[in-house]
Design a protein around this motif. Sequence first.
Motif, PDB file in Angstrom:
ATOM      1  N   MET A   1       0.847  -1.174   0.000  1.00 35.72           N
ATOM      2  CA  MET A   1       0.000   0.000   0.000  1.00 35.72           C
ATOM      3  C   MET A   1       0.897   1.243   0.000  1.00 35.72           C
ATOM      4  N   THR A   2       0.598   2.179  -0.851  1.00 33.76           N
ATOM      5  CA  THR A   2       1.359   3.429  -0.895  1.00 33.76           C
ATOM      6  C   THR A   2       1.268   4.132   0.449  1.00 33.76           C
ATOM      7  N   THR A   3       2.395   4.635   0.889  1.00 33.68           N
ATOM      8  CA  THR A   3       2.484   5.358   2.148  1.00 33.68           C
ATOM      9  C   THR A   3       3.045   6.742   1.876  1.00 33.68           C
ATOM     10  N   PHE A   4       2.570   7.715   2.611  1.00 36.93           N
ATOM     11  CA  PHE A   4       3.019   9.086   2.465  1.00 36.93           C
ATOM     12  C   PHE A   4       3.661   9.580   3.754  1.00 36.93           C
ATOM     13  N   VAL A   5       4.686  10.370   3.606  1.00 36.65           N
ATOM     14  CA  VAL A   5       5.275  11.092   4.731  1.00 36.65           C
ATOM     15  C   VAL A   5       5.027  12.562   4.437  1.00 36.65           C
ATOM     16  N   ILE A   6       4.361  13.237   5.355  1.00 37.37           N
ATOM     17  CA  ILE A   6       4.024  14.646   5.177  1.00 37.37           C
ATOM     18  C   ILE A   6       4.836  15.459   6.172  1.00 37.37           C
ATOM     19  N   GLY A   7       5.509  16.451   5.664  1.00 38.07           N
ATOM     20  CA  GLY A   7       6.331  17.304   6.504  1.00 38.07           C
ATOM     21  C   GLY A   7       5.995  18.763   6.315  1.00 38.07           C
ATOM     22  N   ASP A   8       6.068  19.507   7.382  1.00 38.04           N
ATOM     23  CA  ASP A   8       5.889  20.954   7.333  1.00 38.04           C
ATOM     24  C   ASP A   8       7.055  21.583   8.077  1.00 38.04           C
ATOM     25  N   VAL A   9       7.821  22.372   7.366  1.00 42.98           N
ATOM     26  CA  VAL A   9       8.987  23.039   7.936  1.00 42.98           C
ATOM     27  C   VAL A   9       8.574  24.435   8.371  1.00 42.98           C
ATOM     28  N   GLY A  10       8.879  24.761   9.604  1.00 48.73           N
ATOM     29  CA  GLY A  10       8.581  26.083  10.132  1.00 48.73           C
ATOM     30  C   GLY A  10       9.835  26.925  10.216  1.00 48.73           C
ATOM     31  N   HIS A  11      10.145  27.359  11.409  1.00 44.58           N
ATOM     32  CA  HIS A  11      11.294  28.236  11.641  1.00 44.58           C
ATOM     33  C   HIS A  11      12.594  27.552  11.231  1.00 44.58           C
ATOM     34  N   VAL A  12      13.425  28.258  10.445  1.00 41.38           N
ATOM     35  CA  VAL A  12      14.727  27.750   9.995  1.00 41.38           C
ATOM     36  C   VAL A  12      15.807  28.708  10.499  1.00 41.38           C
ATOM     37  N   PRO A  13      16.550  28.323  11.556  1.00 43.71           N
ATOM     38  CA  PRO A  13      17.555  29.230  12.108  1.00 43.71           C
ATOM     39  C   PRO A  13      18.811  29.375  11.245  1.00 43.71           C
ATOM     40  N   ASP A  14      19.120  28.358  10.428  1.00 43.04           N
ATOM     41  CA  ASP A  14      20.322  28.403   9.589  1.00 43.04           C
ATOM     42  C   ASP A  14      19.945  28.067   8.151  1.00 43.04           C
ATOM     43  N   PRO A  15      19.597  29.083   7.351  1.00 42.17           N
ATOM     44  CA  PRO A  15      19.157  28.839   5.976  1.00 42.17           C
ATOM     45  C   PRO A  15      20.209  28.162   5.096  1.00 42.17           C
ATOM     46  N   VAL A  16      21.476  28.399   5.346  1.00 45.19           N
ATOM     47  CA  VAL A  16      22.530  27.781   4.538  1.00 45.19           C
ATOM     48  C   VAL A  16      22.566  26.266   4.782  1.00 45.19           C
ATOM     49  N   ALA A  17      22.540  25.860   6.049  1.00 46.03           N
ATOM     50  CA  ALA A  17      22.530  24.433   6.374  1.00 46.03           C
ATOM     51  C   ALA A  17      21.248  23.778   5.869  1.00 46.03           C
ATOM     52  N   MET A  18      20.116  24.473   5.984  1.00 48.46           N
ATOM     53  CA  MET A  18      18.854  23.910   5.512  1.00 48.46           C
ATOM     54  C   MET A  18      18.869  23.749   4.001  1.00 48.46           C
ATOM     55  N   ALA A  19      19.482  24.650   3.285  1.00 44.41           N
ATOM     56  CA  ALA A  19      19.596  24.528   1.828  1.00 44.41           C
ATOM     57  C   ALA A  19      20.412  23.283   1.469  1.00 44.41           C
ATOM     58  N   GLU A  20      21.455  23.011   2.239  1.00 47.14           N
ATOM     59  CA  GLU A  20      22.254  21.808   2.004  1.00 47.14           C
ATOM     60  C   GLU A  20      21.421  20.559   2.280  1.00 47.14           C
ATOM     61  N   VAL A  85      15.604  23.407  13.481  1.00 43.19           N
ATOM     62  CA  VAL A  85      14.464  23.673  12.595  1.00 43.19           C
ATOM     63  C   VAL A  85      13.204  23.114  13.241  1.00 43.19           C
ATOM     64  N   ARG A  86      12.132  23.895  13.217  1.00 43.34           N
ATOM     65  CA  ARG A  86      10.841  23.368  13.673  1.00 43.34           C
ATOM     66  C   ARG A  86      10.231  22.605  12.504  1.00 43.34           C
ATOM     67  N   MET A  87      10.062  21.306  12.698  1.00 41.61           N
ATOM     68  CA  MET A  87       9.519  20.473  11.630  1.00 41.61           C
ATOM     69  C   MET A  87       8.493  19.514  12.210  1.00 41.61           C
ATOM     70  N   ASP A  88       7.355  19.411  11.542  1.00 40.50           N
ATOM     71  CA  ASP A  88       6.359  18.397  11.846  1.00 40.50           C
ATOM     72  C   ASP A  88       6.467  17.349  10.748  1.00 40.50           C
ATOM     73  N   LEU A  89       6.446  16.075  11.124  1.00 40.61           N
ATOM     74  CA  LEU A  89       6.597  14.992  10.161  1.00 40.61           C
ATOM     75  C   LEU A  89       5.681  13.853  10.575  1.00 40.61           C
ATOM     76  N   VAL A  90       4.809  13.414   9.673  1.00 37.56           N
ATOM     77  CA  VAL A  90       3.886  12.312   9.965  1.00 37.56           C
ATOM     78  C   VAL A  90       3.935  11.296   8.831  1.00 37.56           C
ATOM     79  N   ILE A  91       3.597  10.078   9.159  1.00 37.77           N
ATOM     80  CA  ILE A  91       3.505   9.016   8.167  1.00 37.77           C
ATOM     81  C   ILE A  91       2.069   8.505   8.145  1.00 37.77           C
ATOM     82  N   LEU A  92       1.554   8.237   6.936  1.00 32.48           N
ATOM     83  CA  LEU A  92       0.215   7.692   6.840  1.00 32.48           C
ATOM     84  C   LEU A  92       0.078   6.830   5.605  1.00 32.48           C
ATOM     85  N   ASP A  93      -0.744   5.805   5.726  1.00 36.79           N
ATOM     86  CA  ASP A  93      -1.001   4.932   4.586  1.00 36.79           C
ATOM     87  C   ASP A  93      -2.015   5.601   3.658  1.00 36.79           C
ATOM     88  N   GLY A  94      -1.797   5.403   2.368  1.00 36.93           N
ATOM     89  CA  GLY A  94      -2.662   6.015   1.353  1.00 36.93           C
ATOM     90  C   GLY A  94      -3.783   5.107   0.933  1.00 36.93           C
TER      91      GLY A  94
END
Length: 94
Positions: A1-20, A85-94
Amino acid sequence: MTTFVIGDVGHVPDPVAMAEYRAKVLATLELYGGGFAIRGGAIDVLEGDWRPTHLSVMRFPSADHARRWYDSPEYRAIVPLRAGVRMDLVILDG
């Protein structure tokens, strides 16, 4: 069954590291059969109070693939790039 991981990135204190991190994460997904279905883009809230900042949806062939990616040495090696980085990450079956 297809599974999805959904992420939402909020505050990023170091944009250079996040770009990497963002430059490297797709290769880690692909090793486990995953990829991006959605990565960023415009968000138009139709109802409710949820206001995602930077939304990503990753698709995997199964929950096992998604969990193996999340726990993989390849992914764990780049996680420090998003330290603080403030990140929310969830996994759910599709």
